[in-house]
Design an enzyme around this catalytic site. Sequence first.
Site, PDB file in Angstrom:
ATOM      1  CD  GLU A  52       7.239  -0.612   5.963  1.00 43.87           C
ATOM      2  OE1 GLU A  52       7.631  -0.209   4.864  1.00 43.87           O
ATOM      3  OE2 GLU A  52       6.036  -0.702   6.251  1.00 43.87           O
ATOM      4  CG  HIS A  63      29.719  -4.739  -0.220  1.00 41.59           C
ATOM      5  ND1 HIS A  63      30.336  -3.576   0.192  1.00 41.59           N
ATOM      6  CD2 HIS A  63      30.616  -5.733  -0.044  1.00 41.59           C
ATOM      7  CE1 HIS A  63      31.573  -3.857   0.593  1.00 41.59           C
ATOM      8  NE2 HIS A  63      31.767  -5.166   0.465  1.00 41.59           N
ATOM      9  CE  LYS A  99       2.167  -2.560  -1.357  1.00 42.36           C
ATOM     10  NZ  LYS A  99       2.740  -1.303  -1.732  1.00 42.36           N
ATOM     11  CB  SER A 149      -2.612  -0.755   0.136  1.00 42.25           C
ATOM     12  OG  SER A 149      -3.056   0.347  -0.630  1.00 42.25           O
TER      13      SER A 149
END
Length: 481
Positions: free
Chosen positions: A310, A176, A303, A297
């Site tokens: 992804e 979980h 970043k 970024s």
Amino acid sequence: MTDKDAAPTENPAATTGRQTKSSIWGGRFSSGPSELMQEINASIDYDKRLYRQDIAGSKAHATMLASCGIISDDDRAAIHRGLDAIMDEIATGNFTFSAALEDIHMNIESRLAELIGEPARRLHTARSRNDQVATDFRLWVRDMMDSVDAALAELQTVLLQRAEEHADTLMPGFTHLQTAQPVTFGFHLMAYVEMFGRDRGRFADARKRLNESPLGAAALAGTSFPIDRHMTAELLGFDRPTANAMDAVSDRDFAVEFLAAAALCAVHMSRLAEEIVIWCSDRFGFITLSDAFTTGSSIMPQKRNPDAAELVRAKPGRIIGSLNGLLIVLKGLPLAYGKDMQEDKEGVFDAADALTIAIAATAGMTADMQAVPSNMRAALTKGFPTATDLADYLVRDLGMPFREAHHVSGSIVAIAAERGCDLDALSLEDMKAVEPEITADVLAVLSCEAAASMRLSHGGTAPDEVRARITEARQRYALDT
Ligand code: ARG
């Protein structure tokens, strides 16, 4: 071919205008198809990817036709010579593909006629584009299955190397996404070795069913020429010819099975990709990725984004989409061939490309990531990961039934939670207040190191067990590094 990006034209002839009729099938036609007909009909833009397989199929067919006395040896030799030249032209970018010639089969046949003349016009004896495309596509999917298998073996090899390196590196195991029990990073990575092993098994299993030759099924009913389908099957590396000609030209199960195996494999990679995203987040900090697999970024200078992970996480979208798309094209399609079936290829090509880059990126990230064992270890100080070990101690040393031990351990966790400390920071007296029979022996089981190293059951997380499974997996999957 109509340029899709061109501005719309006022001239109605541009959409109703007719082309010259087909030199290949135009015998009963008095004029050619409209531009629109040609545009919807042509598949050459994408099925040119089948050229190697189409040429191999034609060479095998010509060899067989000559061997069966259906064409002469001279014709066979001319056909082979011409096809070799075409292979070279296409491979070096010196072939002009034509949409008017619809597909890869007619583009090659037409060029062959330009190169060698009359013998080219004998090649299509005892063959149809229906068995030809079924053969080409099977060969293409088979080649792709082989290259996917090699890529997955490489991914497993990288995972095994990293697992070996981190067989002792402790981290929280989650259920979980809540802290569950201590595991090792190597153990966690080994889970993926098994997942990709099953994927390889699925591709191999599908490959066995795929490996029958449709060539010689002709349009749908076989042929009256005395062909030898066993010979072409063998020349093309198939195990045998397909048993029913109508099935041979209608069947796309091999493509569906490839896509199904690809979809599940992509789902597996997306789970690893998601873990990489979580692990390298600021909150977790379990791993870092180098400049090689991250991007910056355009506005936030600090970043470092895990874009490759992804994108791997997203790839199942298009692969599952291709699987759905093909199943829907085939559903309710009457036997035998229907032009609907030309819509089988783009989804398979797209899925194969997506799968190929996803496997490479996953292997790349797996090799690239650096574990941060101190952060993994620090995460184990939250969430009471040894509460199960405390309960197991009560069962083992005090003979308490597990259900009762679970309750006692829970009460001790509640005390630690109230004090905001770890289980192993509680004193023996604190624990005795809940269960008087507890002795100092309990202290030995409350550390995460002990909790992990005691889980020696087959396939468990103990470092020695993980190392044994790594050795065994290398043998089972025939990975020698
Ligand atoms: N381009 C076609 C396809 O991909 C080849 C088969 C055409 N067959 C036919 N009967 N028109 O399906």
